[in-house]
Scaffold this motif. Structure first.
Motif, mmCIF file in Angstrom:
data_model
loop_
_atom_site.group_PDB
_atom_site.id
_atom_site.type_symbol
_atom_site.label_atom_id
_atom_site.label_comp_id
_atom_site.label_asym_id
_atom_site.label_seq_id
_atom_site.Cartn_x
_atom_site.Cartn_y
_atom_site.Cartn_z
ATOM 1 N N SER A 1 0.827 -1.207 0.000
ATOM 2 C CA SER A 1 0.000 0.000 0.000
ATOM 3 C C SER A 1 0.863 1.261 0.000
ATOM 4 O O SER A 1 0.524 2.244 -0.667
ATOM 5 C CB SER A 1 -0.955 -0.003 1.190
ATOM 6 O OG SER A 1 -0.264 0.152 2.400
ATOM 7 N N SER B 1 0.804 3.968 -3.122
ATOM 8 C CA SER B 1 0.511 5.380 -2.879
ATOM 9 C C SER B 1 1.680 6.272 -3.285
ATOM 10 O O SER B 1 1.476 7.330 -3.888
ATOM 11 C CB SER B 1 0.173 5.608 -1.409
ATOM 12 O OG SER B 1 -1.072 5.054 -1.110
ATOM 13 N N THR C 1 -6.242 11.384 -5.094
ATOM 14 C CA THR C 1 -6.519 10.010 -4.666
ATOM 15 C C THR C 1 -5.286 9.399 -4.013
ATOM 16 O O THR C 1 -5.396 8.694 -2.999
ATOM 17 C CB THR C 1 -6.981 9.171 -5.865
ATOM 18 O OG1 THR C 1 -8.122 9.792 -6.450
ATOM 19 C CG2 THR C 1 -7.327 7.762 -5.451
ATOM 20 N N THR D 1 -4.959 10.757 -0.595
ATOM 21 C CA THR D 1 -5.928 10.088 0.275
ATOM 22 C C THR D 1 -5.378 8.744 0.740
ATOM 23 O O THR D 1 -5.586 8.339 1.890
ATOM 24 C CB THR D 1 -7.267 9.901 -0.457
ATOM 25 O OG1 THR D 1 -7.737 11.171 -0.877
ATOM 26 C CG2 THR D 1 -8.298 9.246 0.432
ATOM 27 N N GLY D 2 -4.649 8.060 -0.140
ATOM 28 C CA GLY D 2 -3.985 6.820 0.250
ATOM 29 C C GLY D 2 -2.974 7.052 1.357
ATOM 30 O O GLY D 2 -2.860 6.248 2.295
ATOM 31 N N PHE E 1 -3.184 9.393 3.593
ATOM 32 C CA PHE E 1 -3.955 9.623 4.807
ATOM 33 C C PHE E 1 -4.399 8.302 5.431
ATOM 34 O O PHE E 1 -4.336 8.131 6.649
ATOM 35 C CB PHE E 1 -5.176 10.500 4.526
ATOM 36 C CG PHE E 1 -6.061 10.648 5.726
ATOM 37 C CD1 PHE E 1 -5.720 11.524 6.734
ATOM 38 C CD2 PHE E 1 -7.202 9.882 5.860
ATOM 39 C CE1 PHE E 1 -6.516 11.644 7.863
ATOM 40 C CE2 PHE E 1 -8.001 9.992 6.973
ATOM 41 C CZ PHE E 1 -7.659 10.874 7.974
ATOM 42 N N VAL E 2 -4.844 7.381 4.616
ATOM 43 C CA VAL E 2 -5.296 6.084 5.126
ATOM 44 C C VAL E 2 -4.134 5.341 5.787
ATOM 45 O O VAL E 2 -4.284 4.731 6.858
ATOM 46 C CB VAL E 2 -5.928 5.247 3.990
ATOM 47 C CG1 VAL E 2 -6.185 3.828 4.429
ATOM 48 C CG2 VAL E 2 -7.198 5.906 3.514
ATOM 49 N N ILE E 3 -2.961 5.400 5.174
ATOM 50 C CA ILE E 3 -1.781 4.748 5.750
ATOM 51 C C ILE E 3 -1.427 5.383 7.092
ATOM 52 O O ILE E 3 -1.184 4.691 8.088
ATOM 53 C CB ILE E 3 -0.603 4.814 4.764
ATOM 54 C CG1 ILE E 3 -0.884 3.929 3.560
ATOM 55 C CG2 ILE E 3 0.694 4.389 5.442
ATOM 56 C CD1 ILE E 3 0.055 4.130 2.405
ATOM 57 N N HIS F 1 -3.389 7.039 9.056
ATOM 58 C CA HIS F 1 -4.482 6.721 9.982
ATOM 59 C C HIS F 1 -4.290 5.332 10.581
ATOM 60 O O HIS F 1 -4.449 5.133 11.789
ATOM 61 C CB HIS F 1 -5.812 6.817 9.233
ATOM 62 C CG HIS F 1 -7.005 6.568 10.071
ATOM 63 N ND1 HIS F 1 -7.570 5.321 10.180
ATOM 64 C CD2 HIS F 1 -7.740 7.395 10.839
ATOM 65 C CE1 HIS F 1 -8.616 5.390 10.987
ATOM 66 N NE2 HIS F 1 -8.740 6.647 11.399
ATOM 67 N N ASP F 2 -3.930 4.365 9.747
ATOM 68 C CA ASP F 2 -3.669 3.017 10.251
ATOM 69 C C ASP F 2 -2.466 2.998 11.186
ATOM 70 O O ASP F 2 -2.463 2.279 12.192
ATOM 71 C CB ASP F 2 -3.443 2.045 9.098
ATOM 72 C CG ASP F 2 -4.717 1.700 8.362
ATOM 73 O OD1 ASP F 2 -5.809 1.982 8.911
ATOM 74 O OD2 ASP F 2 -4.636 1.151 7.250
ATOM 75 N N SER G 1 4.046 9.609 5.855
ATOM 76 C CA SER G 1 2.842 9.608 5.022
ATOM 77 C C SER G 1 2.002 10.865 5.226
ATOM 78 O O SER G 1 1.232 11.247 4.342
ATOM 79 C CB SER G 1 1.997 8.364 5.289
ATOM 80 O OG SER G 1 1.481 8.388 6.596
#
Length: 88
Positions: A12, A16, A44, A47-48, A50-52, A54-55, A75
């Motif tokens: 991931s 990204s 997009t 946003t990837g 951000f998701v990384i 966040h995790d 990230s």
């Protein structure tokens, strides 16, 4: 689904980062009428990131907690947002 998978996490990050680099390159080389597509692509990818991050903040990215803090901080850099306040 709820198990930490380091291979999936690395993939991931690679996807990204590659998408973000490709998006920035496309923005710099595109004619004006293709810029909205390049912006959407790059958004997009961000946003990837951000998701990384966040995790990483929820400690669900990797089994190595130091690696999570490093990856989370890196990230969030393209977002121009600090990682530590988000983690808390």
């Amino acid at each position: 689904v709820f198990e930490i998978d380091d291979t999936k996490a690395r993939k991931s990050v690679l996807i990204s980062a590659t998408s973000y680099a490709l998006g920035l390159f496309t923005i710099s080389k595109s004619p004006w009428y293709l810029l909205p597509l390049a912006w959407a692509w790059t958004g997009t990818a961000v946003t990837g990131f951000f998701v990384i991050g966040h995790d990483c903040a929820h400690k669900s990215f990797s089994k190595n907690k130091l690696l999570e803090d490093i990856v989370g901080t890196l990230s969030f850099l393209p977002l121009i947002y600090p990682y530590e306040p988000w983690r808390f």
